[in-house]
Design an enzyme around this catalytic site. Sequence first.
Site, short mmCIF file in Angstrom:
data_model
loop_
_atom_site.label_atom_id
_atom_site.label_comp_id
_atom_site.label_asym_id
_atom_site.label_seq_id
_atom_site.Cartn_x
_atom_site.Cartn_y
_atom_site.Cartn_z
N SER A 218 0.83 -1.21 0.00
CA SER A 218 0.00 0.00 0.00
C SER A 218 0.86 1.25 0.00
CB SER A 218 -0.84 0.07 1.28
OG SER A 218 -1.71 -1.00 1.38
N HIS B 9 -1.16 -3.21 -7.45
CA HIS B 9 -1.86 -2.76 -6.23
C HIS B 9 -3.37 -2.92 -6.40
CE1 HIS B 9 -3.00 0.55 -3.20
NE2 HIS B 9 -2.78 -0.58 -2.57
N GLU C 182 -3.79 -0.80 -9.75
CA GLU C 182 -2.72 0.11 -10.16
C GLU C 182 -1.51 -0.75 -10.55
OE1 GLU C 182 -3.38 4.09 -7.44
OE2 GLU C 182 -2.43 2.37 -6.46
N ASN D 72 -3.60 5.89 -2.98
CA ASN D 72 -3.24 6.09 -1.57
C ASN D 72 -2.56 7.44 -1.30
OD1 ASN D 72 -4.45 3.77 -0.80
ND2 ASN D 72 -2.59 2.56 -0.66
C1 LIG Z 1 -3.05 9.04 12.04
C2 LIG Z 1 -3.75 7.74 12.15
C3 LIG Z 1 -4.20 7.30 10.85
C4 LIG Z 1 -4.87 5.97 10.78
C5 LIG Z 1 -5.43 5.68 9.44
C6 LIG Z 1 -4.40 5.42 8.41
C7 LIG Z 1 -5.06 5.00 7.19
C8 LIG Z 1 -4.18 4.38 6.19
C9 LIG Z 1 -4.96 3.31 5.48
C10 LIG Z 1 -4.58 3.19 4.06
C11 LIG Z 1 -5.30 2.06 3.43
C12 LIG Z 1 -4.75 1.69 2.16
C13 LIG Z 1 -5.28 0.37 1.69
C14 LIG Z 1 -4.97 0.25 0.26
O1 LIG Z 1 -3.80 0.07 -0.08
C15 LIG Z 1 -5.98 0.41 -0.79
C16 LIG Z 1 -7.39 0.02 -0.47
O2 LIG Z 1 -7.84 -1.05 -0.73
S1 LIG Z 1 -8.29 1.21 0.23
C17 LIG Z 1 -9.87 0.50 0.41
C18 LIG Z 1 -10.66 0.65 -0.84
N1 LIG Z 1 -11.98 0.10 -0.61
C19 LIG Z 1 -13.02 0.85 -0.36
O3 LIG Z 1 -12.93 2.05 -0.35
C20 LIG Z 1 -14.28 0.10 -0.04
C21 LIG Z 1 -15.42 1.03 0.15
N2 LIG Z 1 -16.62 0.26 0.44
C22 LIG Z 1 -17.40 -0.30 -0.49
O4 LIG Z 1 -17.16 -0.20 -1.68
C23 LIG Z 1 -18.60 -1.05 0.01
O5 LIG Z 1 -18.89 -0.58 1.28
C24 LIG Z 1 -18.41 -2.60 0.04
C25 LIG Z 1 -18.35 -3.13 -1.39
C26 LIG Z 1 -17.16 -3.01 0.80
C27 LIG Z 1 -19.59 -3.25 0.76
O6 LIG Z 1 -20.75 -2.78 0.19
P1 LIG Z 1 -22.12 -2.75 1.00
O7 LIG Z 1 -23.18 -2.33 0.04
O8 LIG Z 1 -21.95 -2.00 2.24
O9 LIG Z 1 -22.29 -4.25 1.48
P2 LIG Z 1 -22.82 -5.53 0.74
O10 LIG Z 1 -22.45 -6.65 1.64
O11 LIG Z 1 -24.24 -5.36 0.36
O12 LIG Z 1 -21.93 -5.68 -0.57
C28 LIG Z 1 -22.21 -5.00 -1.79
C29 LIG Z 1 -22.00 -5.95 -2.96
O13 LIG Z 1 -20.63 -6.40 -3.00
C30 LIG Z 1 -20.58 -7.83 -2.83
N3 LIG Z 1 -19.45 -8.15 -2.00
C31 LIG Z 1 -19.02 -7.48 -0.92
N4 LIG Z 1 -17.93 -8.03 -0.42
C32 LIG Z 1 -17.66 -9.12 -1.18
C33 LIG Z 1 -16.64 -10.10 -1.18
N5 LIG Z 1 -15.68 -10.11 -0.28
N6 LIG Z 1 -16.70 -11.07 -2.13
C34 LIG Z 1 -17.64 -11.07 -3.08
N7 LIG Z 1 -18.63 -10.15 -3.15
C35 LIG Z 1 -18.64 -9.19 -2.21
C36 LIG Z 1 -21.87 -8.21 -2.18
O14 LIG Z 1 -22.24 -9.52 -2.48
C37 LIG Z 1 -22.83 -7.21 -2.75
O15 LIG Z 1 -23.24 -7.64 -4.03
P3 LIG Z 1 -24.73 -7.34 -4.54
O16 LIG Z 1 -24.77 -7.87 -5.93
O17 LIG Z 1 -24.92 -5.85 -4.49
O18 LIG Z 1 -25.59 -8.06 -3.58
N1 LIG Z 2 -5.94 -4.35 3.86
C1 LIG Z 2 -6.12 -3.60 2.79
O1 LIG Z 2 -7.17 -2.96 2.63
C2 LIG Z 2 -5.06 -3.50 1.76
C3 LIG Z 2 -3.79 -3.98 1.99
N2 LIG Z 2 -2.83 -3.88 1.01
C4 LIG Z 2 -1.49 -4.39 1.25
O2 LIG Z 2 -1.52 -5.80 1.07
C5 LIG Z 2 -0.59 -6.44 1.95
C6 LIG Z 2 -1.34 -7.44 2.82
O3 LIG Z 2 -2.33 -6.79 3.55
P1 LIG Z 2 -3.54 -7.58 4.22
O4 LIG Z 2 -3.93 -8.71 3.36
O5 LIG Z 2 -4.53 -6.59 4.62
O6 LIG Z 2 -2.81 -8.16 5.51
P2 LIG Z 2 -3.26 -9.39 6.44
O7 LIG Z 2 -2.66 -9.12 7.76
O8 LIG Z 2 -4.70 -9.65 6.32
O9 LIG Z 2 -2.51 -10.63 5.76
C7 LIG Z 2 -1.13 -10.76 5.71
C8 LIG Z 2 -0.83 -12.25 5.62
O10 LIG Z 2 0.56 -12.41 5.34
C9 LIG Z 2 1.01 -13.55 6.05
N3 LIG Z 2 2.47 -13.46 6.15
C10 LIG Z 2 3.21 -12.63 6.89
N4 LIG Z 2 4.53 -12.85 6.66
C11 LIG Z 2 4.59 -13.85 5.73
C12 LIG Z 2 5.67 -14.53 5.08
N5 LIG Z 2 6.93 -14.20 5.33
N6 LIG Z 2 5.37 -15.52 4.20
C13 LIG Z 2 4.08 -15.85 3.93
N7 LIG Z 2 3.03 -15.23 4.52
C14 LIG Z 2 3.29 -14.26 5.41
C15 LIG Z 2 0.27 -13.48 7.37
O11 LIG Z 2 0.25 -14.74 8.00
C16 LIG Z 2 -1.10 -13.00 6.92
O12 LIG Z 2 -1.96 -14.08 6.65
C17 LIG Z 2 0.09 -5.32 2.72
O13 LIG Z 2 1.25 -4.96 2.05
C18 LIG Z 2 -0.95 -4.18 2.64
O14 LIG Z 2 -0.38 -2.91 2.79
C19 LIG Z 2 -3.09 -3.36 -0.23
C20 LIG Z 2 -4.34 -2.93 -0.52
C21 LIG Z 2 -5.42 -2.91 0.46
#
Ligand SMILES: CCCCCCCCCCCCCC(=O)CC(=O)SCCNC(=O)CCNC(=O)[C@H](O)C(C)(C)COP(=O)(O)OP(=O)(O)OC[C@H]1O[C@@H](n2cnc3c(N)ncnc32)[C@H](O)[C@@H]1OP(=O)(O)O
Ligand SMILES: NC(=O)C1=CN([C@@H]2O[C@H](COP(=O)(O)OP(=O)(O)OC[C@H]3O[C@@H](n4cnc5c(N)ncnc54)[C@H](O)[C@@H]3O)[C@@H](O)[C@H]2O)C=CC1
Length: 310
Positions: free
Chosen positions: A143, A164, A176, A214
């Site tokens: 990430s 990504h 990405e 991100n």
């Molecule tokens: C200083 C302190 C700071 C602390 C904070 C620091 C923050 C740093 C964090 C950085 C994170 C970076 C992570 C990253 O690298 C990148 C990311 O991934 S960011 C996350 C991006 N994702 C989002 O933004 C998700 C947003 N949410 C949504 O889109 C929806 O809420 C979601 C789809 C998750 C759920 O939808 P919802 O309508 O609420 O629920 P449903 O359960 O009804 O689902 C809708 C629809 O989707 C299907 N579905 C959901 N999950 C799954 C699954 N796992 N597998 C299969 N299908 C799934 C579900 O069946 C529904 O389908 P329908 O046909 O509509 O019924």
């Molecule tokens: N959580 C999120 O929404 C997102 C996370 N990412 C990135 O994806 C990566 C994984 O994140 P998550 O799946 O959320 O973490 P997670 O904590 O759910 O899973 C990580 C997994 O890696 C395994 N692991 C750790 N060290 C290992 C090793 N040496 N060999 C094999 N397995 C090992 C752990 O047992 C665990 O099951 C991170 O780099 C994170 O930044 C990217 C996009 C979205």
Amino acid sequence: MAFATGMIRRAFSMSTTNQAVKHVTVIGGGLMGAGIAQVAAQTGHNVTVVDVSEDVLKKSKDSIKKSLERVAKKQNPEDEKARANFMTETMSRLSMNTNVEDVAKSTDLVIEAIVENLDIKKKLFSSIDSIAPEHTIFASNTSSIPIKEIASATKRLDRFGGLHFFNPVPVMKLVEVIRTPETSDTTFSTLAEFGKAMGKTTVEAKDTPGFIVNRLLVPYMMEAVRMLERGDASAKDIDTAMKLGAGYPMGPIQLSDYVGLDTCQFIVKGWHEKHPDNPLFNPCPLLDKLVSEGKLGMKSGEGFYKYNKL
Ligand SMILES: CCCCCCCCCCCCCC(=O)CC(=O)SCCNC(=O)CCNC(=O)[C@H](O)C(C)(C)COP(=O)(O)OP(=O)(O)OC[C@H]1O[C@@H](n2cnc3c(N)ncnc32)[C@H](O)[C@@H]1OP(=O)(O)O
Ligand SMILES: NC(=O)C1=CN([C@@H]2O[C@H](COP(=O)(O)OP(=O)(O)OC[C@H]3O[C@@H](n4cnc5c(N)ncnc54)[C@H](O)[C@@H]3O)[C@@H](O)[C@H]2O)C=CC1
């Protein structure tokens, strides 16, 4: 409407295996690894998931099955036999293994999705670099860590890039594709083609902090947690405000729980070490407290909010 339904069906049932990538190794079977493996298998690729223990892999397989059932239901709501076939075929392309060296010996693409820690990622890639075939491409799903720094543990800088994905992978449509200055054109196009073969829209990103999404999303989420920490608004009100006022599907506090607070903490820590003068990346006592109590968000049943155990 019929057209839209057709598009959705195609995205889920497509079996367009990328020719250059037939076997994919996904290292890390957590939130992201499980999702990536699922969608790769769904789209016709043979996939092996590697994680540290059989127990983790069992949980990973269970979560893939559950998610596939949701997809199958959406794809074929009326046809039980088609749903069963889809499940059997997809699961038959998926295997689990705890021995990364064994798997890396014969694979076309390694996608790493382990814990967000540079040293651990480097150690992993260094351990498989001399084992994997010459043609094998390595990619990280990091990430927040520069791809170039992870790739530096290997001697295949030209065959290293970033893929990504977004959480939840089966639903989020973007990948990405990140290239470093050393990533070859062939590697980049193979990664982009693979992303497309998984049914995703790909965008090209340079290896700059946070890539595209991100770079914008992380500061926003950090500001939201700081707002909560200062007591300027409640978690619920921050989330409601951003959902209803800005049209986000989830508010930023709920999204932090969804991403995983341990992963959030790794990101904050990594960026703080790189940019110690930026107060936005200062340690966050509220986040640190929750993580130290094992409250990792949705995956552990509690984070900023409480959840029903899955
Ligand atoms: C200083 C302190 C700071 C602390 C904070 C620091 C923050 C740093 C964090 C950085 C994170 C970076 C992570 C990253 O690298 C990148 C990311 O991934 S960011 C996350 C991006 N994702 C989002 O933004 C998700 C947003 N949410 C949504 O889109 C929806 O809420 C979601 C789809 C998750 C759920 O939808 P919802 O309508 O609420 O629920 P449903 O359960 O009804 O689902 C809708 C629809 O989707 C299907 N579905 C959901 N999950 C799954 C699954 N796992 N597998 C299969 N299908 C799934 C579900 O069946 C529904 O389908 P329908 O046909 O509509 O019924
Ligand atoms: N959580 C999120 O929404 C997102 C996370 N990412 C990135 O994806 C990566 C994984 O994140 P998550 O799946 O959320 O973490 P997670 O904590 O759910 O899973 C990580 C997994 O890696 C395994 N692991 C750790 N060290 C290992 C090793 N040496 N060999 C094999 N397995 C090992 C752990 O047992 C665990 O099951 C991170 O780099 C994170 O930044 C990217 C996009 C979205």
